[in-house]
Motif scaffolding. Structure first.
Motif, PDB file in Angstrom:
ATOM      1  N   THR A   1      -2.509  -7.177  13.294  1.00 51.65           N
ATOM      2  CA  THR A   1      -1.330  -6.325  13.402  1.00 51.65           C
ATOM      3  C   THR A   1      -0.404  -6.638  12.245  1.00 51.65           C
ATOM      4  OG1 THR A   1      -1.530  -6.363  15.805  1.00 51.65           O
ATOM      5  CG2 THR A   1       0.583  -5.628  14.901  1.00 51.65           C
ATOM      6  N   VAL A   2       0.020  -5.607  11.531  1.00 47.35           N
ATOM      7  CA  VAL A   2       0.880  -5.754  10.361  1.00 47.35           C
ATOM      8  C   VAL A   2       2.217  -5.076  10.636  1.00 47.35           C
ATOM      9  CG1 VAL A   2       1.163  -5.228   7.900  1.00 47.35           C
ATOM     10  CG2 VAL A   2      -1.138  -5.633   8.841  1.00 47.35           C
ATOM     11  N   TYR A   3       3.299  -5.836  10.507  1.00 43.00           N
ATOM     12  CA  TYR A   3       4.639  -5.245  10.497  1.00 43.00           C
ATOM     13  C   TYR A   3       4.994  -5.105   9.027  1.00 43.00           C
ATOM     14  CZ  TYR A   3       5.333  -5.807  15.489  1.00 43.00           C
ATOM     15  OH  TYR A   3       5.232  -5.688  16.851  1.00 43.00           O
ATOM     16  N   GLY A   4       5.226  -3.868   8.586  1.00 43.81           N
ATOM     17  CA  GLY A   4       5.439  -3.634   7.169  1.00 43.81           C
ATOM     18  C   GLY A   4       6.544  -2.652   6.864  1.00 43.81           C
ATOM     19  N   ASP A   5       6.909  -2.640   5.600  1.00 45.30           N
ATOM     20  CA  ASP A   5       7.973  -1.814   5.042  1.00 45.30           C
ATOM     21  C   ASP A   5       7.377  -1.105   3.834  1.00 45.30           C
ATOM     22  OD1 ASP A   5       9.996  -1.186   3.049  1.00 45.30           O
ATOM     23  OD2 ASP A   5      11.397  -2.498   4.058  1.00 45.30           O
ATOM     24  N   TYR A   6       7.480   0.222   3.804  1.00 42.13           N
ATOM     25  CA  TYR A   6       6.848   0.993   2.736  1.00 42.13           C
ATOM     26  C   TYR A   6       7.408   0.702   1.352  1.00 42.13           C
ATOM     27  CZ  TYR A   6       4.363   3.572   6.274  1.00 42.13           C
ATOM     28  OH  TYR A   6       3.528   3.906   7.312  1.00 42.13           O
ATOM     29  N   GLU A   7       8.582   0.139   1.280  1.00 42.02           N
ATOM     30  CA  GLU A   7       9.184  -0.145  -0.026  1.00 42.02           C
ATOM     31  C   GLU A   7       9.015  -1.607  -0.427  1.00 42.02           C
ATOM     32  OE1 GLU A   7      13.171   1.364  -2.404  1.00 42.02           O
ATOM     33  OE2 GLU A   7      13.144   1.455  -0.217  1.00 42.02           O
ATOM     34  N   CYS A   8       8.395  -2.412   0.440  1.00 44.45           N
ATOM     35  CA  CYS A   8       8.233  -3.844   0.199  1.00 44.45           C
ATOM     36  C   CYS A   8       6.988  -4.123  -0.646  1.00 44.45           C
ATOM     37  CB  CYS A   8       8.138  -4.581   1.538  1.00 44.45           C
ATOM     38  SG  CYS A   8       7.693  -6.322   1.388  1.00 44.45           S
ATOM     39  N   PRO A   9       7.164  -4.703  -1.835  1.00 40.00           N
ATOM     40  CA  PRO A   9       5.995  -4.976  -2.677  1.00 40.00           C
ATOM     41  C   PRO A   9       5.054  -6.007  -2.062  1.00 40.00           C
ATOM     42  CG  PRO A   9       7.977  -5.935  -3.632  1.00 40.00           C
ATOM     43  CD  PRO A   9       8.421  -5.114  -2.472  1.00 40.00           C
ATOM     44  N   TYR A  10       5.570  -6.897  -1.231  1.00 40.12           N
ATOM     45  CA  TYR A  10       4.726  -7.907  -0.588  1.00 40.12           C
ATOM     46  C   TYR A  10       3.848  -7.275   0.486  1.00 40.12           C
ATOM     47  CZ  TYR A  10       7.977 -10.821  -3.101  1.00 40.12           C
ATOM     48  OH  TYR A  10       8.747 -11.378  -4.092  1.00 40.12           O
ATOM     49  N   THR A  11       4.389  -6.282   1.193  1.00 39.74           N
ATOM     50  CA  THR A  11       3.572  -5.558   2.168  1.00 39.74           C
ATOM     51  C   THR A  11       2.438  -4.852   1.441  1.00 39.74           C
ATOM     52  OG1 THR A  11       5.454  -5.220   3.668  1.00 39.74           O
ATOM     53  CG2 THR A  11       3.562  -3.759   3.940  1.00 39.74           C
ATOM     54  N   ARG A  12       2.750  -4.238   0.327  1.00 44.23           N
ATOM     55  CA  ARG A  12       1.714  -3.540  -0.446  1.00 44.23           C
ATOM     56  C   ARG A  12       0.615  -4.507  -0.880  1.00 44.23           C
ATOM     57  NH1 ARG A  12       0.246  -2.132  -5.675  1.00 44.23           N
ATOM     58  NH2 ARG A  12      -0.532  -0.002  -5.868  1.00 44.23           N
ATOM     59  N   ARG A  13       1.005  -5.678  -1.375  1.00 38.70           N
ATOM     60  CA  ARG A  13       0.008  -6.679  -1.799  1.00 38.70           C
ATOM     61  C   ARG A  13      -0.863  -7.118  -0.634  1.00 38.70           C
ATOM     62  NH1 ARG A  13       4.220 -10.164  -5.005  1.00 38.70           N
ATOM     63  NH2 ARG A  13       4.721  -8.640  -6.609  1.00 38.70           N
ATOM     64  N   ALA A  14      -0.241  -7.351   0.511  1.00 41.39           N
ATOM     65  CA  ALA A  14      -1.005  -7.760   1.692  1.00 41.39           C
ATOM     66  C   ALA A  14      -1.995  -6.670   2.094  1.00 41.39           C
ATOM     67  CB  ALA A  14      -0.065  -8.093   2.852  1.00 41.39           C
ATOM     68  N   LEU A  15      -1.558  -5.410   2.056  1.00 45.88           N
ATOM     69  CA  LEU A  15      -2.437  -4.313   2.469  1.00 45.88           C
ATOM     70  C   LEU A  15      -3.616  -4.132   1.526  1.00 45.88           C
ATOM     71  CD1 LEU A  15       0.219  -1.790   3.756  1.00 45.88           C
ATOM     72  CD2 LEU A  15      -1.433  -3.075   5.119  1.00 45.88           C
TER      73      LEU A  15
END
Length: 177
Positions: free
Chosen positions: A26-40
């Motif tokens: 389960t991923v809690y993410g933010d579309y503008e967060c570069p760290y979320t993008r890297r994780a995805l």
């Protein structure tokens, strides 16, 4: 103390893979967060390796204090979900993370072949906002403070987001009840 998901995953969650897969991420993410993008990006590799043994869930956690377009992007993803295109919009938003203005979002809706008038109505709708707020509430009650925050089989993942580390953690979690 091990943090756990306060709200277990359900078929109503946005998920890729079988909801009954033995391994859950389960991923809690933010579309503008570069760290979320890297994780995805890493999670994409994890999904390829674990295939049907893994379900990946995405929950919204827009950090509106630091990312001015995060809520607009989350609303766009949820509005696209109303037309069965959540993951397509999700991927577009992360692929074009630096282009999240309202005009950009309308262009993505057009690119996906969405009914644009409905997309705009849904984006402004209370139901879409409620869905995002529900994700945020479940995140906060699970101890989420920032993005990305990952839970493996319902337990907070404190390790790295590198694909090999995630695969190892998922396999360990699957082997340990």
């Amino acid at each position: 103390m091990t943090r756990r998901l306060s709200l277990p995953i359900t078929p109503a969650d946005h998920h890729r893979g079988r909801i009954d897969a033995p391994m859950q991420l389960t991923v809690y993410g933010d579309y503008e967060c570069p760290y979320t993008r890297r994780a995805l990006i890493q999670i994409r590799t994890v999904r390829e390796k674990l295939a049907d043994d893994l379900v990946v869930v995405f929950r919204n956690f827009p950090l509106v204090e630091v990312h001015p377009h995060a809520m607009h992007a989350a609303r766009a993803a949820e509005a696209a979900a109303e037309q069965g295109k959540f993951w397509e919009m999700h991927d577009l938003l992360f692929d074009h993370q630096r282009a999240l203005t309202d005009g950009d979002l309308a262009g993505y809706a057009r690119q996906l072949g969405l009914d644009e008038a409905r997309f705009e109505r849904d984006r402004a709708a209370e139901a879409v906002l409620s869905r995002i707020e529900s994700d945020v509430d479940s995140g906060e009650s699970s101890g989420v403070k920032g993005t990305p925050t990952l839970f493996i089989n319902g337990r907070l993942h404190r390790g790295s987001y590198e694909a090999s580390d995630l695969i190892d953690a998922l396999k360990r979690s699957f082997a340990t009840p």
